[in-house]
Scaffold this active site. Structure first.
Site, PDB file in Angstrom:
ATOM      1  N   ARG A   1       0.793  -1.235   0.000  1.00  0.00           N
ATOM      2  CA  ARG A   1       0.000   0.000   0.000  1.00  0.00           C
ATOM      3  C   ARG A   1       0.831   1.294   0.000  1.00  0.00           C
ATOM      4  NH1 ARG A   1      -3.476  -1.540   4.964  1.00  0.00           N
ATOM      5  NH2 ARG A   1      -1.783  -3.036   5.194  1.00  0.00           N
TER       6      ARG A   1
ATOM      7  N   THR B   1       4.152 -13.671  10.707  1.00  0.00           N
ATOM      8  CA  THR B   1       5.056 -13.098  11.714  1.00  0.00           C
ATOM      9  C   THR B   1       5.783 -14.185  12.521  1.00  0.00           C
ATOM     10  OG1 THR B   1       3.106 -12.848  13.135  1.00  0.00           O
ATOM     11  CG2 THR B   1       3.867 -10.878  11.989  1.00  0.00           C
TER      12      THR B   1
ATOM     13  N   TYR C   1       9.342  -4.267  15.134  1.00  0.00           N
ATOM     14  CA  TYR C   1       8.871  -4.214  13.752  1.00  0.00           C
ATOM     15  C   TYR C   1       9.501  -3.031  13.018  1.00  0.00           C
ATOM     16  CZ  TYR C   1       5.621  -7.572  15.550  1.00  0.00           C
ATOM     17  OH  TYR C   1       5.112  -8.705  16.124  1.00  0.00           O
TER      18      TYR C   1
ATOM     19  N   GLU D   1      -6.636 -12.740  16.092  1.00  0.00           N
ATOM     20  CA  GLU D   1      -6.555 -11.812  14.961  1.00  0.00           C
ATOM     21  C   GLU D   1      -7.953 -11.384  14.546  1.00  0.00           C
ATOM     22  OE1 GLU D   1      -3.512 -10.537  13.616  1.00  0.00           O
ATOM     23  OE2 GLU D   1      -3.161 -11.381  15.587  1.00  0.00           O
TER      24      GLU D   1
ATOM     25  N   ASN E   1      -3.151  -5.891  20.366  1.00  0.00           N
ATOM     26  CA  ASN E   1      -1.768  -6.352  20.355  1.00  0.00           C
ATOM     27  C   ASN E   1      -0.963  -5.404  19.471  1.00  0.00           C
ATOM     28  OD1 ASN E   1       0.593  -7.957  20.315  1.00  0.00           O
ATOM     29  ND2 ASN E   1      -0.143  -9.045  18.491  1.00  0.00           N
TER      30      ASN E   1
ATOM     31  N   TYR F   1      38.537  27.653 -10.296  1.00  0.00           N
ATOM     32  CA  TYR F   1      38.516  26.385 -11.031  1.00  0.00           C
ATOM     33  C   TYR F   1      38.883  26.639 -12.475  1.00  0.00           C
ATOM     34  CZ  TYR F   1      36.403  21.906 -12.534  1.00  0.00           C
ATOM     35  OH  TYR F   1      36.179  20.667 -13.046  1.00  0.00           O
TER      36      TYR F   1
ATOM     37  N   ARG G   1      41.788  47.573 -15.613  1.00  0.00           N
ATOM     38  CA  ARG G   1      40.526  48.092 -16.117  1.00  0.00           C
ATOM     39  C   ARG G   1      40.836  48.729 -17.460  1.00  0.00           C
ATOM     40  NH1 ARG G   1      38.160  52.503 -12.181  1.00  0.00           N
ATOM     41  NH2 ARG G   1      37.660  50.811 -10.772  1.00  0.00           N
TER      42      ARG G   1
END
Ligand code: UD1
Ligand code: MG
Length: 453
Positions: free
Chosen positions: A16, A80, A101, A151, A166, A384, A437
């Site tokens: 999901r 499980t 878990y 369950e 649970n 750089y 300049r």
């Protein structure tokens, strides 16, 4: 002390979530859910941490940092109980096994400690919910003793009225766990090996069953979809904000703050809305952070003010500095006290000493800048050459005119002044004015072209 083994279940697919990434690698507060659980497990100093993984394959072990967990593959995933069974060969002979878990990320150390008090009992973490739908229910006898877990899919209508659920998290003596897991069957509505069936086995064997409740309900919230993840993220951020308020930090709005790591604050710190803190950030006394700042791995000393919309990453900032708005300070930068960095100034891998200022539109990279230096608007260090990076050194009290390019490697002497618009390619003498300049000319009598009819 009895040996402590912690088994973390993380094999599920997370259908999901609608994601190619395994569920347990999705983040809460900038950290993978499984990493939260592993970190909390580690805080208990267990003898072993065993992560049971399956879906997502090696991406799960590969994603974890700083841990000493063992990984055990569960393939296929048959429930499980079956998952914990895969960890059996890794468990110590004796002691306690604690089951956690990977998709219940915010379980806290204090709660887990409560589960480890009785080495001879099966201890369940349970929670009363107004809406217990979908969870396994805790079935108790008239005396209030736990007799089983049922369950939802296997429960009778009367059992479905039970509000004590649970959480799945439990601790049991390892020696009993071994026997119970071997005796599990999959004779149930889901044809799975349920870990929860060990409860009835414990009852039958006369093993004591305890139950404990978490300190906070959010500790036991599991994540199955993006909506739950977003809700738990908000709950957790609100909790972190409350802790800061408790310490005396001023938050313009505790609901508009995100901490993805650790934020340590001194006294009288103020944080405006929309700020994101990542990694380890330290804000010392009287630091003010304006709206919409993103600050990562930074140490910010006292009395410094960060104006809105700045981005600060792996940086040390001294006392009394003024930063932003719209400043970008990149890794490897160290600002000493009383430095001012203004809008649209980017600084990378540079040291800037006390009292120096770069207030507008500059790029300062790979530079070492002395004290009381003034860097004019539009100044750029050309660090750089397309292949290598070079350092720019600007000594104390130098003044760099606006729109100057400093082509590194180059050193600007102490107290030197650089005329605006210069391209400086050679070291400049201390105390002198240097400028490069082209001469300004005016063409008398020149006529601006007009459109031909
Ligand atoms: C489980 C409990 C239920 C409890 C609920 C709490 C069982 C039989 N039921 O139900 O009592 O109320 O959690 O959220 O234990 N997993 C594996 N391998 C597997 C199956 C699951 O690693 O073969 C992992 C999943 O990734 C997940 C966790 O175990 O992290 C729980 O599995 P899930 O299928 O969500 O169990 P629930 O049916 O929710
Ligand atoms: Mg579940």
């Amino acid at each position: 002390m009895a040996k402590l083994n912690i088994v973390i279940l993380a094999a599920g697919k997370g259908t999901r979530m609608y994601s190619d990434k395994p569920k347990v690698l999705h983040h809460i507060a900038g950290k993978a859910m499984l990493q939260h659980v592993v970190d909390t497990a580690s805080s208990l100093n267990p003898d072993k941490i065993i992560v049971v993984y399956g879906h997502g394959g090696e991406s799960v072990p590969n994603a974890l940092a700083n841990h000493s967990a063992t990984f055990v593959l569960q393939e296929p995933q048959l429930g499980t109980g079956h998952a914990v069974k895969q960890a059996l060969p890794q468990l110590d002979e004796d002691g306690i096994t604690l089951v956690l878990y990977g998709d219940v990320p915010l379980i806290q150390q204090d709660t887990l400690t409560k589960l480890l008090n009785d080495e001879n009992a099966l201890t369940l973490l349970t929670q009363n919910l107004d809406n217990p739908k979908g969870y396994g229910r805790i079935v108790r006898d008239k005396a209030g003793k736990v007799t089983s877990i049922v369950e939802e899919k296997d429960a009778s209508p009367v059992q479905r009225e039970i509000q004590e659920i649970n959480t799945g998290i439990l601790a049991a003596p390892t020696k009993y766990m071994r026997v119970w897991l071997k005796n599990l069957s999959s004779e149930n509505a889901q044809r799975e090996y349920y870990l929860t069936d060990i409860v009835a086995m414990a009852v039958k064997q006369g093993v004591k069953i305890n139950s404990e409740q978490p300190g906070y309900e959010w500790e036991v919230i599991g994540i199955n979809n993006k909506s739950q993840q977003a809700d738990l993220e908000r709950t957790w951020q609100r909790e972190l904000a409350s802790r800061l308020l408790q310490q005396g930090v001023t938050l313009a709005d505790p609901a508009r703050l995100d901490i993805r790591g650790e934020l340590i604050c001194g006294r009288d710190v103020e944080i405006d809305v929309g700020c994101i803190f990542e990694g380890k950030v330290q804000l010392s006394n009287n630091v003010k952070v304006g709206a919409y700042n993103v600050i990562k791995n930074a140490n910010i000393a006292a009395n410094t003010n960060i104006a809105p919309y700045s981005h600060i990453d792996n940086v040390e900032i001294g006392d009394g500095c003024q930063i932003g708005p719209f400043a970008r300070i990149r890794p490897g930068t160290k600002l000493q006290n009383d430095v001012h960095i203004g809008n649209f100034v980017e600084i990378k891998n540079s040291d800037i000493a006390k009292g120096s200022k770069a207030n507008h539109l500059s790029y300062i990279g790979d530079a070492t800048i002395g004290s009381r230096v003034n860097i004019g608007a539009g100044t750029i260090t050309c660090n750089y050459d397309g292949a290598n990076k070079f350092r720019t050194v600007i000594e104390d009290d130098a003044f760099i005119g606006s729109d100057t390019q400093l082509v590194a490697p180059v050193t600007i002497g102490r107290g030197a002044t650089i005329g605006a618009g210069s391209t400086i390619t050679k070291d400049t003498p201390a105390g002198e004015l240097t400028l490069s300049r082209s001469k300004q000319i005016s063409v008398t009598g020149w006529i601006r072209p007009t459109k031909k009819k």
